[in-house]
Design an enzyme around this catalytic site. Structure first.
Site, PDB file in Angstrom:
ATOM      1  N   ILE A 163       0.835  -1.192   0.000  1.00 31.53           N
ATOM      2  CA  ILE A 163       0.000   0.000   0.000  1.00 31.53           C
ATOM      3  C   ILE A 163       0.877   1.252   0.000  1.00 31.53           C
ATOM      4  O   ILE A 163       1.590   1.525   0.972  1.00 31.53           O
ATOM      5  CB  ILE A 163      -0.962   0.004   1.209  1.00 31.53           C
ATOM      6  CG1 ILE A 163      -1.785  -1.299   1.241  1.00 31.53           C
ATOM      7  CG2 ILE A 163      -1.859   1.233   1.156  1.00 31.53           C
ATOM      8  CD1 ILE A 163      -2.536  -1.601  -0.041  1.00 31.53           C
ATOM      9  N   ASP A 244      -9.626   3.426 -13.939  1.00 24.54           N
ATOM     10  CA  ASP A 244      -9.841   3.815 -15.325  1.00 24.54           C
ATOM     11  C   ASP A 244      -9.349   5.241 -15.566  1.00 24.54           C
ATOM     12  O   ASP A 244      -8.865   5.566 -16.655  1.00 24.54           O
ATOM     13  CB  ASP A 244     -11.335   3.720 -15.673  1.00 24.54           C
ATOM     14  CG  ASP A 244     -11.573   3.278 -17.105  1.00 24.54           C
ATOM     15  OD1 ASP A 244     -10.822   2.404 -17.580  1.00 24.54           O
ATOM     16  OD2 ASP A 244     -12.493   3.802 -17.747  1.00 24.54           O
ATOM     17  N   ILE A 343      24.371   3.272 -22.907  1.00 28.13           N
ATOM     18  CA  ILE A 343      25.142   4.365 -23.495  1.00 28.13           C
ATOM     19  C   ILE A 343      26.074   4.988 -22.453  1.00 28.13           C
ATOM     20  O   ILE A 343      27.196   5.398 -22.768  1.00 28.13           O
ATOM     21  CB  ILE A 343      24.189   5.418 -24.105  1.00 28.13           C
ATOM     22  CG1 ILE A 343      23.546   4.849 -25.385  1.00 28.13           C
ATOM     23  CG2 ILE A 343      24.912   6.727 -24.396  1.00 28.13           C
ATOM     24  CD1 ILE A 343      22.431   5.690 -25.958  1.00 28.13           C
ATOM     25  N   GLU A 369      -0.958  -1.158 -10.457  1.00 31.11           N
ATOM     26  CA  GLU A 369      -2.202  -0.800 -11.166  1.00 31.11           C
ATOM     27  C   GLU A 369      -2.450  -1.704 -12.375  1.00 31.11           C
ATOM     28  O   GLU A 369      -2.940  -1.272 -13.414  1.00 31.11           O
ATOM     29  CB  GLU A 369      -2.198   0.683 -11.572  1.00 31.11           C
ATOM     30  CG  GLU A 369      -2.319   1.604 -10.368  1.00 31.11           C
ATOM     31  CD  GLU A 369      -2.569   3.048 -10.728  1.00 31.11           C
ATOM     32  OE1 GLU A 369      -3.378   3.291 -11.645  1.00 31.11           O
ATOM     33  OE2 GLU A 369      -1.964   3.924 -10.091  1.00 31.11           O
TER      34      GLU A 369
END
Length: 385
Positions: A163, A244, A343, A369
């Protein structure tokens, strides 16, 4: 200097361009660019960043006064991209104030919004979204934390883990099984304030990119009826509606990390000399730079398409678009940052170097998520359905 040509794309309006330019200028002058490492007081850093973002008014985007209708996903994405380019921890704080309070913004009563959200918006109280459990992450239907009706309220028992803001949040939105139906349809969402008896934090969790994470335990933890978000059995709807909105913004944060990695890589390629010429003169380096730029633009198109569709739909679902944006942007950013480290060579894995920090920061975004594998399932089901 990061490429800002995407601000001219038709997905964005003049108000978004103005917001992006103002935030970029503010972040350059106010966000500490130094990497965060284990041993630092990350709790204190998060609290300070929250106040800083709140006082400057930037948290108004993630915790709007107008409720759910005022959540503009394009603005959220721009904020996360810009903040992530400067500091992973600043992005984390901004995102969690929104995600942690999103269920209240979208589903809370007027009284709850008036009581809780002003302090979150000001950065005085940190917010948290408590969904994951030891045996239930992406599989929301497997949640085992329970909420049982008692006189005047609900008794919560169970455990949550991973959490964000755990242990330092002022309040948690907690998802628990109330049993109205089998699986995901039998869940409800509750506001639990941090000082509620029966809520404890048995473990703080240390991860490779220092962020405040914890396990929460609920043992005979009673909250009043007024702390229920929506109706009993609405928990899955509350969680998915919130995700969403904010899932697309995870892609935007990844995009910010990737843009910073490209900036760092091109700067290194132009200055680092090898065999009598710079790395930028070498075709192998040019190929890497081209692949990185292509991956970034593709991610940006998916992220801002999803955000635009959510905004113009008036709050409609963008399940497929959000999954595509998060999946591609996070996976692409991992590759871009890996090439940046390559690099830089040995310097790229040295503590205190920006690309090393980015390498640690990006990894979790492919998991939280909704892990990349879950996003693929979501996309496939949307296509097949």
């Amino acid at each position: 200097m990061a490429d800002i040509s995407f601000l001219d794309w038709p997905f964005l309006e003049d108000r978004h361009r103005d917001f992006a330019q103002r935030l970029a200028a503010w972040a350059a002058g106010h966000i500490d660019p130094r990497p965060h490492h284990a041993g630092e007081d990350v709790d204190a850093a998060c609290r300070a960043l929250a106040v800083q973002l709140g006082e400057a008014g930037w948290l108004d985007a993630s915790v709007p006064e107008g409720g759910g209708a005022a959540l503009d996903v394009r603005t959220l994405c721009l904020a996360r991209e810009i903040l992530a380019r400067h500091s992973g921890l600043a992005d984390f704080v901004f995102a969690m104030q929104g995600l942690g309070s999103g269920p209240i913004t979208l589903f809370g009563s007027a009284e709850m919004r008036e009581t809780i959200l002003p302090a979150v918006r000001a950065g005085r109280s940190l917010a948290a979204f408590a969904l994951s459990e030891p045996e239930a992450g992406s599989d929301v239907a497997a949640l085992s934390t329970t909420a049982v009706r008692v006189q005047g309220g609900w008794r919560l028992d169970g455990e949550k883990t991973w959490i964000s803001n755990g242990g330092i949040a002022g309040q948690y939105v907690v998802f628990a099984r109330t049993g109205e139906a089998p699986g995901a349809r039998g869940l409800s969402a509750f506001l639990v304030e941090a000082d509620t008896p029966g809520l404890s934090v048995p473990q703080r969790i240390t991860v490779i990119a220092p962020h405040p994470l914890a396990t929460l335990r609920f043992d005979n933890c009673v909250v009043p009826d007024a702390n229920l978000l929506g109706a009993p059995g609405d928990g899955f709807k509350v969680a998915m509606a919130t995700l969403d909105v904010f899932r697309t913004t995870v892609g935007a944060a990844a995009l910010g990390f990737a843009r910073r990695a490209l900036d760092e890589a091109t700067g290194r390629a132009r200055s680092r000399k090898m065999f009598g010429r710079t790395l930028a003169d070498m075709e192998t380096t040019q190929t890497k730079i081209a692949d990185m730029a292509l991956a970034i633009d593709t991610s940006a198109l998916l992220v801002y398409r999803a955000a635009w569709k959510r905004d113009v739909s008036g709050g409609g679902r963008i399940t497929r678009e959000a999954a595509m944006a998060k999946l591609h942007a996070t996976e692409a950013a991992q590759r871009v940052i890996d090439e940046a480290v390559q690099i830089f060579g040995g310097l790229g894995v040295t503590a205190g170097v920006k690309v090393e920090e980015l390498y640690r920061e990006i990894r979790a975004l492919r998991i939280y998520e909704g892990a990349s594998e879950v996003q693929k399932l979501i996309i496939a089901r949307q296509v097949l359905g």
